[in-house]
Design a protein around this motif. Structure first.
Motif, PDB file in Angstrom:
ATOM      1  N   HIS A 136      48.868  81.860  38.812  1.00  0.00           N
ATOM      2  CA  HIS A 136      50.211  82.165  38.310  1.00  0.00           C
ATOM      3  C   HIS A 136      50.322  83.643  37.923  1.00  0.00           C
ATOM      4  O   HIS A 136      51.232  84.348  38.342  1.00  0.00           O
ATOM      5  CB  HIS A 136      50.514  81.257  37.117  1.00  0.00           C
ATOM      6  CG  HIS A 136      51.706  81.679  36.310  1.00  0.00           C
ATOM      7  ND1 HIS A 136      51.596  82.564  35.262  1.00  0.00           N
ATOM      8  CD2 HIS A 136      53.026  81.370  36.412  1.00  0.00           C
ATOM      9  CE1 HIS A 136      52.811  82.766  34.754  1.00  0.00           C
ATOM     10  NE2 HIS A 136      53.689  82.060  35.427  1.00  0.00           N
ATOM     11  N   VAL A 150      52.679  78.317  42.520  1.00  0.00           N
ATOM     12  CA  VAL A 150      51.450  77.627  42.136  1.00  0.00           C
ATOM     13  C   VAL A 150      51.509  76.177  42.605  1.00  0.00           C
ATOM     14  O   VAL A 150      50.571  75.658  43.204  1.00  0.00           O
ATOM     15  CB  VAL A 150      51.242  77.692  40.598  1.00  0.00           C
ATOM     16  CG1 VAL A 150      50.127  76.763  40.159  1.00  0.00           C
ATOM     17  CG2 VAL A 150      50.951  79.127  40.171  1.00  0.00           C
ATOM     18  N   GLN A 151      52.650  75.557  42.351  1.00  0.00           N
ATOM     19  CA  GLN A 151      52.793  74.150  42.736  1.00  0.00           C
ATOM     20  C   GLN A 151      52.630  73.964  44.245  1.00  0.00           C
ATOM     21  O   GLN A 151      51.899  73.080  44.701  1.00  0.00           O
ATOM     22  CB  GLN A 151      54.171  73.642  42.290  1.00  0.00           C
ATOM     23  CG  GLN A 151      54.458  72.245  42.837  1.00  0.00           C
ATOM     24  CD  GLN A 151      55.609  71.567  42.136  1.00  0.00           C
ATOM     25  OE1 GLN A 151      56.077  72.025  41.099  1.00  0.00           O
ATOM     26  NE2 GLN A 151      56.064  70.464  42.698  1.00  0.00           N
ATOM     27  N   ALA A 161      52.644  88.912  31.807  1.00  0.00           N
ATOM     28  CA  ALA A 161      53.293  87.796  32.507  1.00  0.00           C
ATOM     29  C   ALA A 161      53.793  86.759  31.506  1.00  0.00           C
ATOM     30  O   ALA A 161      53.211  86.582  30.446  1.00  0.00           O
ATOM     31  CB  ALA A 161      52.298  87.135  33.464  1.00  0.00           C
ATOM     32  N   ASN A 208      55.748  79.840  39.188  1.00  0.00           N
ATOM     33  CA  ASN A 208      55.430  78.434  38.939  1.00  0.00           C
ATOM     34  C   ASN A 208      55.554  77.583  40.212  1.00  0.00           C
ATOM     35  O   ASN A 208      54.703  76.760  40.512  1.00  0.00           O
ATOM     36  CB  ASN A 208      56.342  77.861  37.850  1.00  0.00           C
ATOM     37  CG  ASN A 208      55.915  78.332  36.479  1.00  0.00           C
ATOM     38  OD1 ASN A 208      54.720  78.333  36.153  1.00  0.00           O
ATOM     39  ND2 ASN A 208      56.866  78.771  35.685  1.00  0.00           N
ATOM     40  N   SER A 214      53.930  68.327  37.221  1.00  0.00           N
ATOM     41  CA  SER A 214      54.841  68.398  38.367  1.00  0.00           C
ATOM     42  C   SER A 214      54.074  68.320  39.689  1.00  0.00           C
ATOM     43  O   SER A 214      54.555  67.744  40.654  1.00  0.00           O
ATOM     44  CB  SER A 214      55.733  69.645  38.297  1.00  0.00           C
ATOM     45  OG  SER A 214      54.995  70.792  38.593  1.00  0.00           O
ATOM     46  N   ILE A 215      52.878  68.867  39.724  1.00  0.00           N
ATOM     47  CA  ILE A 215      52.069  68.740  40.941  1.00  0.00           C
ATOM     48  C   ILE A 215      51.684  67.278  41.163  1.00  0.00           C
ATOM     49  O   ILE A 215      51.795  66.749  42.261  1.00  0.00           O
ATOM     50  CB  ILE A 215      50.815  69.627  40.866  1.00  0.00           C
ATOM     51  CG1 ILE A 215      51.216  71.093  40.969  1.00  0.00           C
ATOM     52  CG2 ILE A 215      49.826  69.276  41.988  1.00  0.00           C
ATOM     53  CD1 ILE A 215      50.130  72.060  40.606  1.00  0.00           C
ATOM     54  N   TYR A 273      52.511  86.558  39.713  1.00  0.00           N
ATOM     55  CA  TYR A 273      53.545  87.247  38.939  1.00  0.00           C
ATOM     56  C   TYR A 273      53.370  88.766  39.003  1.00  0.00           C
ATOM     57  O   TYR A 273      54.301  89.507  39.298  1.00  0.00           O
ATOM     58  CB  TYR A 273      53.551  86.770  37.487  1.00  0.00           C
ATOM     59  CG  TYR A 273      54.517  87.572  36.635  1.00  0.00           C
ATOM     60  CD1 TYR A 273      55.888  87.311  36.680  1.00  0.00           C
ATOM     61  CD2 TYR A 273      54.077  88.631  35.841  1.00  0.00           C
ATOM     62  CE1 TYR A 273      56.783  88.070  35.952  1.00  0.00           C
ATOM     63  CE2 TYR A 273      54.969  89.395  35.112  1.00  0.00           C
ATOM     64  CZ  TYR A 273      56.324  89.105  35.169  1.00  0.00           C
ATOM     65  OH  TYR A 273      57.200  89.875  34.452  1.00  0.00           O
ATOM     66  N   PHE A 279      52.052  80.673  30.871  1.00  0.00           N
ATOM     67  CA  PHE A 279      51.934  79.642  31.888  1.00  0.00           C
ATOM     68  C   PHE A 279      51.706  78.302  31.205  1.00  0.00           C
ATOM     69  O   PHE A 279      50.815  78.160  30.377  1.00  0.00           O
ATOM     70  CB  PHE A 279      50.753  79.975  32.806  1.00  0.00           C
ATOM     71  CG  PHE A 279      50.503  78.924  33.850  1.00  0.00           C
ATOM     72  CD1 PHE A 279      51.450  78.677  34.822  1.00  0.00           C
ATOM     73  CD2 PHE A 279      49.329  78.201  33.856  1.00  0.00           C
ATOM     74  CE1 PHE A 279      51.229  77.710  35.786  1.00  0.00           C
ATOM     75  CE2 PHE A 279      49.091  77.226  34.820  1.00  0.00           C
ATOM     76  CZ  PHE A 279      50.058  76.987  35.786  1.00  0.00           C
ATOM     77  N   SER A 319      52.701  72.276  34.690  1.00  0.00           N
ATOM     78  CA  SER A 319      52.363  72.528  36.075  1.00  0.00           C
ATOM     79  C   SER A 319      51.619  71.335  36.666  1.00  0.00           C
ATOM     80  O   SER A 319      51.915  70.869  37.755  1.00  0.00           O
ATOM     81  CB  SER A 319      51.508  73.795  36.164  1.00  0.00           C
ATOM     82  OG  SER A 319      50.850  73.865  37.395  1.00  0.00           O
TER      83      SER A 319
END
Lengths: 171, 301
Positions: free
Chosen positions: A27, A44-45, B44, A41, B55-56, A31, B47, B52
């Motif tokens: 991630h 990454v998915q 950044a 995001n 959802s994966i 970015y 995260f 994450s």
């Protein structure tokens, strides 16, 4: 032999472990490289879903570089020569220095100049520099993540620092 | 050594001794420090690992590896999903992150799974991963805490700007956006900051990084001075760091335009009353303060 390794990535707990180990770095890397031009995001998915689809052919050892190259390629397709401007958080705490209006103005100009200089770096230089200086990754860790040598990482950081410094010194 | 060469060897860590000292007093070093410090503002966004993963996990159910045809396969398919489901749930709970947070004028004493003790001062956050903590003692801290560490495997505390590593010891960390202070009380503590400055502290040594300036110094107090007292305590700390902490604790803006904040402060301020807190900090310097809602202005008496 290698067949049994391949099977591992398809196992839920191994897959979860790979996620735990690399998702954040992936991630951050995406970015810093591509800014808001791509959604880190989502990226990454998608990379992990690609890995899941291919879990029978990608070995555990290759999972990391698989993820990084999928993420990288997907972003490159979207990006196409667009300049990447990273956002900054609120300005630095003013309690730390004597403030006069002139100084405040200079700080602000510096910050904007910095933002521009950061955007002028190549995506590779910018991500390597930021992963080191902001995320605190060691040269070796970055080398492992990006699949390049430690020397190459140092060279990138040096040339990023030099370019930033040269652009900001004119200021 | 020319400038370019200096920067290069500073980055790869081969600049040492007198050369390093010379470099640190150069103009070049100053602008590099400023670059490092400014870069932090471009960090950044956070995260969210759990989100994450969730959802994966839900998206990957659509990816089918072995299409099942007969009843036998269907049944075994269901079983596999059930087992996988249980397994994920187990994993999920097994590796959950434990977080603690304190607000203003609140202090917490925590016992970690390895029986180490943490005193968490006001407005601070501490988190760690619950899975296998005893073999994997890694914590994340924002704010201030005092640690009494039980002997065992490496004990690592990450803060936004530094990493502190110990075996068994007691130490205090103060860490906010642009400064960090690590005080070692017993044992040995290894500190690495975001600029890769590194030091091994023995009792009564302090590692500090204020706005990118790194130093190892001595301090004299016998304990952190704040535990159980609901206050923040300082020993020879630059006034701007103290004021920054006060502003964070009380969530106010403090204007220091007309005063010199580079002098050092030893003492403490309480977390229960803004006026008293300001008084304790300003009195030694003969500074006046005016409070207007969220805005505090400091000026010479």
């Amino acid at each position: 032999m290698s067949k049994s390794l391949h099977k591992h990535v398809c196992e839920e707990h191994i897959f979860a472990k790979i996620h735990q180990k690399y998702a954040k770095d992936l991630h951050d890397f995406v970015y810093y490289k591509f800014g808001n031009a791509v959604d880190a995001n989502d990226n990454v998915q998608n990379a992990f879903l690609k890995l899941w689809e291919n879990c029978k052919t990608v070995s555990f050892e290759k999972a990391k570089s698989f993820l990084f190259s999928v993420a990288n390629n997907a972003s490159l397709n979207v990006l196409k020569h667009k300049k990447v401007v990273l956002k900054y958080q609120k300005e630095p705490q003013k309690t730390s220095t004597q403030i006069d209006p002139q100084h405040v103005l200079e700080e602000k100009e510096y910050l904007q100049k910095f933002q521009k200089a950061l955007a002028n770096l190549t995506p590779e230089k910018r991500s390597t520099f930021m992963m080191n200086r902001v995320e605190g990754k060691s040269h070796q860790e970055i080398a492992d993540l990006e699949g390049i040598t430690k020397k190459a990482v140092e060279k990138r950081i040096y040339s990023a620092v030099k370019q930033l410094k040269d652009e900001l010194d004119e200021f | 050594m020319n400038k370019e060469k200096q920067i290069e060897s500073w980055i790869n860590g081969s600049l040492k001794g007198q050369d390093l000292e010379d470099f640190k007093s150069s103009e070049t070093y100053n602008s590099l420090q400023k670059i490092d410090h400014t870069a932090l503002l471009f960090k950044a966004p956070d995260f969210d690992e759990e989100a994450s993963r969730a959802s994966i996990n839900s998206a990957k159910k659509a990816v089918n590896h072995t299409p099942s045809k007969s009843l036998y396969y269907k049944i075994s398919g269901v079983a596999a999903i059930l087992i996988a489901g249980l397994f994920i749930a187990f994993q999920f709970f097994g590796s959950s992150t434990v977080s603690y947070g304190t607000t203003l004028n609140e202090e917490q004493i925590l016992t970690l799974p390895d029986k180490s003790t943490v005193y968490l001062n006001s407005n601070s956050k501490l988190s760690y991963s619950d899975s296998n903590f005893k073999d994997n003692r890694i914590l994340y801290l924002e704010g201030e805490a005092f640690f009494e560490v039980q002997e065992g495997t490496k004990f690592i505390v990450n803060t936004p700007v530094s990493q502190v590593e110990v075996l068994g010891t007691s130490f205090n960390i103060k860490s906010r956006n642009n400064f960090s202070e690590v005080d070692c009380y017993t044992g040995k503590v290894k500190v690495t900051d975001f600029q890769e400055n590194e030091a091994i502290l023995t009792p009564f040594q302090r590692f500090s990084n204020y706005n990118g300036k790194f130093e190892v110094s001595k301090f004299s107090n016998q304990d952190p001075g704040w535990i159980g007292l609901r206050k923040s305590s300082f020993n020879n700390t630059p006034l701007y760091v103290v004021i920054n902490e006060l502003a964070i604790q009380y969530n106010v803006n403090i204007n220091t335009d007309s005063i010199d904040t580079n002098t050092n402060f030893s003492g403490s301020f309480s977390h229960d009353n803004l006026e008293n807190a300001l008084e304790s900090v300003t009195l030694p310097f003969q500074i006046d303060f005016v409070i207007k809602e969220n805005q505090v202005t400091l000026q010479k008496e």
